[in-house]
Design a protein around this motif. Structure first.
Motif, PDB file in Angstrom:
ATOM      1  N   ALA A  84      36.628 -17.223   5.969  1.00 47.97           N
ATOM      2  CA  ALA A  84      36.291 -15.828   6.240  1.00 47.97           C
ATOM      3  C   ALA A  84      35.661 -15.743   7.627  1.00 47.97           C
ATOM      4  N   ASP A  85      36.074 -14.753   8.374  1.00 49.50           N
ATOM      5  CA  ASP A  85      35.546 -14.563   9.714  1.00 49.50           C
ATOM      6  C   ASP A  85      34.216 -13.843   9.604  1.00 49.50           C
ATOM      7  N   VAL A  86      33.145 -14.566   9.889  1.00 48.39           N
ATOM      8  CA  VAL A  86      31.813 -13.983   9.736  1.00 48.39           C
ATOM      9  C   VAL A  86      31.633 -12.790  10.657  1.00 48.39           C
ATOM     10  N   THR A  87      32.402 -12.746  11.759  1.00 45.18           N
ATOM     11  CA  THR A  87      32.253 -11.634  12.682  1.00 45.18           C
ATOM     12  C   THR A  87      32.701 -10.312  12.067  1.00 45.18           C
ATOM     13  N   ASP A  88      33.471 -10.384  10.986  1.00 43.18           N
ATOM     14  CA  ASP A  88      33.861  -9.151  10.304  1.00 43.18           C
ATOM     15  C   ASP A  88      32.658  -8.433   9.717  1.00 43.18           C
ATOM     16  N   PHE A  89      31.556  -9.167   9.536  1.00 42.89           N
ATOM     17  CA  PHE A  89      30.377  -8.594   8.904  1.00 42.89           C
ATOM     18  C   PHE A  89      29.195  -8.494   9.874  1.00 42.89           C
ATOM     19  N   CYS A  90      29.470  -8.713  11.159  1.00 43.47           N
ATOM     20  CA  CYS A  90      28.394  -8.744  12.145  1.00 43.47           C
ATOM     21  C   CYS A  90      28.433  -7.521  13.056  1.00 43.47           C
ATOM     22  N   SER A  91      27.268  -7.165  13.528  1.00 44.17           N
ATOM     23  CA  SER A  91      27.134  -6.121  14.541  1.00 44.17           C
ATOM     24  C   SER A  91      26.664  -6.783  15.836  1.00 44.17           C
ATOM     25  N   PRO A  92      26.743  -6.092  16.966  1.00 49.42           N
ATOM     26  CA  PRO A  92      26.182  -6.658  18.195  1.00 49.42           C
ATOM     27  C   PRO A  92      24.721  -7.059  18.045  1.00 49.42           C
ATOM     28  N   ARG A  93      23.969  -6.299  17.271  1.00 52.48           N
ATOM     29  CA  ARG A  93      22.565  -6.644  17.050  1.00 52.48           C
ATOM     30  C   ARG A  93      22.433  -7.987  16.351  1.00 52.48           C
ATOM     31  N   HIS A  94      23.314  -8.281  15.395  1.00 56.25           N
ATOM     32  CA  HIS A  94      23.283  -9.588  14.728  1.00 56.25           C
ATOM     33  C   HIS A  94      23.495 -10.716  15.743  1.00 56.25           C
ATOM     34  N   GLU A 218      15.998 -11.132  26.062  1.00 52.26           N
ATOM     35  CA  GLU A 218      15.411  -9.799  25.931  1.00 52.26           C
ATOM     36  C   GLU A 218      16.051  -8.838  26.926  1.00 52.26           C
ATOM     37  N   THR A 219      16.340  -9.322  28.131  1.00 52.66           N
ATOM     38  CA  THR A 219      17.002  -8.478  29.118  1.00 52.66           C
ATOM     39  C   THR A 219      18.407  -8.103  28.661  1.00 52.66           C
ATOM     40  N   VAL A 220      19.143  -9.080  28.115  1.00 56.52           N
ATOM     41  CA  VAL A 220      20.482  -8.802  27.602  1.00 56.52           C
ATOM     42  C   VAL A 220      20.414  -7.764  26.478  1.00 56.52           C
ATOM     43  N   ALA A 221      19.436  -7.943  25.582  1.00 52.31           N
ATOM     44  CA  ALA A 221      19.282  -7.003  24.470  1.00 52.31           C
ATOM     45  C   ALA A 221      18.943  -5.605  24.976  1.00 52.31           C
ATOM     46  N   GLN A 222      18.060  -5.530  25.977  1.00 53.47           N
ATOM     47  CA  GLN A 222      17.690  -4.237  26.549  1.00 53.47           C
ATOM     48  C   GLN A 222      18.910  -3.584  27.203  1.00 53.47           C
ATOM     49  N   THR A 223      19.690  -4.386  27.911  1.00 56.28           N
ATOM     50  CA  THR A 223      20.878  -3.866  28.573  1.00 56.28           C
ATOM     51  C   THR A 223      21.847  -3.276  27.558  1.00 56.28           C
ATOM     52  N   TYR A 224      22.076  -4.041  26.497  1.00 61.33           N
ATOM     53  CA  TYR A 224      22.988  -3.548  25.467  1.00 61.33           C
ATOM     54  C   TYR A 224      22.455  -2.254  24.846  1.00 61.33           C
ATOM     55  N   GLU A 225      21.176  -2.208  24.588  1.00 64.46           N
ATOM     56  CA  GLU A 225      20.612  -1.037  23.921  1.00 64.46           C
ATOM     57  C   GLU A 225      20.716   0.207  24.807  1.00 64.46           C
ATOM     58  N   THR A 226      20.447   0.058  26.104  1.00 64.11           N
ATOM     59  CA  THR A 226      20.553   1.210  26.993  1.00 64.11           C
ATOM     60  C   THR A 226      22.000   1.671  27.125  1.00 64.11           C
ATOM     61  N   LEU A 227      22.936   0.709  27.133  1.00 67.73           N
ATOM     62  CA  LEU A 227      24.353   1.073  27.192  1.00 67.73           C
ATOM     63  C   LEU A 227      24.787   1.771  25.912  1.00 67.73           C
ATOM     64  N   GLN A 229      23.029   3.555  23.959  1.00 66.74           N
ATOM     65  CA  GLN A 229      22.459   4.892  23.894  1.00 66.74           C
ATOM     66  C   GLN A 229      22.909   5.790  25.033  1.00 66.74           C
ATOM     67  N   GLY A 230      23.686   5.201  25.963  1.00 70.27           N
ATOM     68  CA  GLY A 230      24.174   5.993  27.080  1.00 70.27           C
ATOM     69  C   GLY A 230      23.110   6.315  28.103  1.00 70.27           C
ATOM     70  N   GLU A 231      22.090   5.444  28.194  1.00 72.73           N
ATOM     71  CA  GLU A 231      20.998   5.669  29.137  1.00 72.73           C
ATOM     72  C   GLU A 231      21.226   4.859  30.399  1.00 72.73           C
ATOM     73  N   PRO A 232      20.641   5.255  31.514  1.00 70.84           N
ATOM     74  CA  PRO A 232      20.748   4.444  32.734  1.00 70.84           C
ATOM     75  C   PRO A 232      19.983   3.145  32.551  1.00 70.84           C
ATOM     76  N   PHE A 233      20.484   2.092  33.170  1.00 71.06           N
ATOM     77  CA  PHE A 233      19.843   0.792  33.055  1.00 71.06           C
ATOM     78  C   PHE A 233      18.895   0.570  34.230  1.00 71.06           C
ATOM     79  N   ILE A 234      17.637   0.260  33.919  1.00 74.33           N
ATOM     80  CA  ILE A 234      16.644   0.026  34.952  1.00 74.33           C
ATOM     81  C   ILE A 234      15.999  -1.317  34.701  1.00 74.33           C
ATOM     82  N   VAL A 235      15.913  -2.176  35.729  1.00 78.69           N
ATOM     83  CA  VAL A 235      15.250  -3.460  35.594  1.00 78.69           C
ATOM     84  C   VAL A 235      13.930  -3.431  36.337  1.00 78.69           C
TER      85      VAL A 235
END
Length: 235
Positions: A84-94, A218-227, A229-235
């Motif tokens: 079974a492909d575990v990715t079938d049950f995964c989200s980007p957050r996982h 954490e930066t990767v996670a923040q980047t994904y979350e802003t994308l 939500q459709g928000e601008p990315f600021i570092v």
């Protein structure tokens, strides 16, 4: 001749070349193919191009792939268990959570266990990643950088965990984020974080290596979350 037409011709030639190589190597179903890296070197293309060609050939039934075992000629045998492909049950957050659990510890282990040649490879892939001039090259060297750290950990089981999470990352997270994340300014910022990871590993500071990778995650996670939500990315 248009750029798109050239691209299609190259793709077709690459697939034909891989199929010809498989036919010449062994006249039987189940023959194992070289790794993506070896194929990329043989055909003088990026691993991203190889990966796309293998995906198309798998869809045609010319080969089948098993994460952790390799790529094989022909269709998957009915006797071959289809996990079974575990990715079938995964989200980007996982995937992001799994990376946080696995990759900082791999860097910490690499700081302790990596050989001088492995540290040199980590440094080299970091430089290649920073010097990448396009998304395809960056993606190849970014993956090579994180894999070099995993291999430097000296723990084959932990390295296999990295490969499993990495395959899921490419399928679930990276495909959706790739163009948005890999803009030149973001690549430069990620490359600076890579450099901090390398410096910690090179000076054998396990704690600093762990912290540097966690900061990167954490930066990767923040980047994904802003994308997301459709928000601008600021570092």
């Amino acid at each position: 001749m248009t750029r798109q037409r050239i691209t299609n011709e190259i793709r077709s030639a690459l697939e034909e070349g891989i199929e010809a190589m498989m036919a010449a190597a062994a006249d039987r179903t189940g023959a194992k193919l070289p790794t993506e890296r070896e194929l990329a070197e043989r055909f003088q293309v990026t691993r991203h191009a190889i990966r796309q060609a293998l995906e198309r050939l798998e869809a045609k039934g010319s080969l089948w792939r098993h994460v952790g075992r390799g790529t094989f000629r022909g269709r998957r045998s009915e006797a071959e268990p289809l996990a079974a492909d575990v990715t079938d049950f995964c989200s980007p957050r996982h995937i992001l959570d799994a990376r946080r659990m696995v990759e900082p510890s791999l860097a910490s282990l690499a700081a302790v266990n990596a050989t001088p040649s492995q540290i040199a490879e980590i440094q080299a892939t970091c430089r290649r990643c920073a010097a990448a001039r396009n998304m395809d090259d960056y993606e190849v060297f970014d993956e090579a950088f994180h894999r070099a750290i995993a291999q430097g950990s000296g723990n084959p089981l932990a390295t296999e965990l990295f490969e499993t999470v990495n395959q899921a990352r490419k399928k679930i997270v990276w495909g959706a984020m790739r163009r948005a994340v890999l803009r030149p300014d973001r690549r430069a910022f990620f490359s600076e974080q890579h450099r901090e990871i390398v410096e910690a590993i090179a000076r054998r500071d396990a704690h600093a290596a762990w912290q540097a990778v966690m900061s990167h995650m954490e930066t990767v996670a923040q980047t994904y979350e802003t994308l997301r939500q459709g928000e601008p990315f600021i570092v």
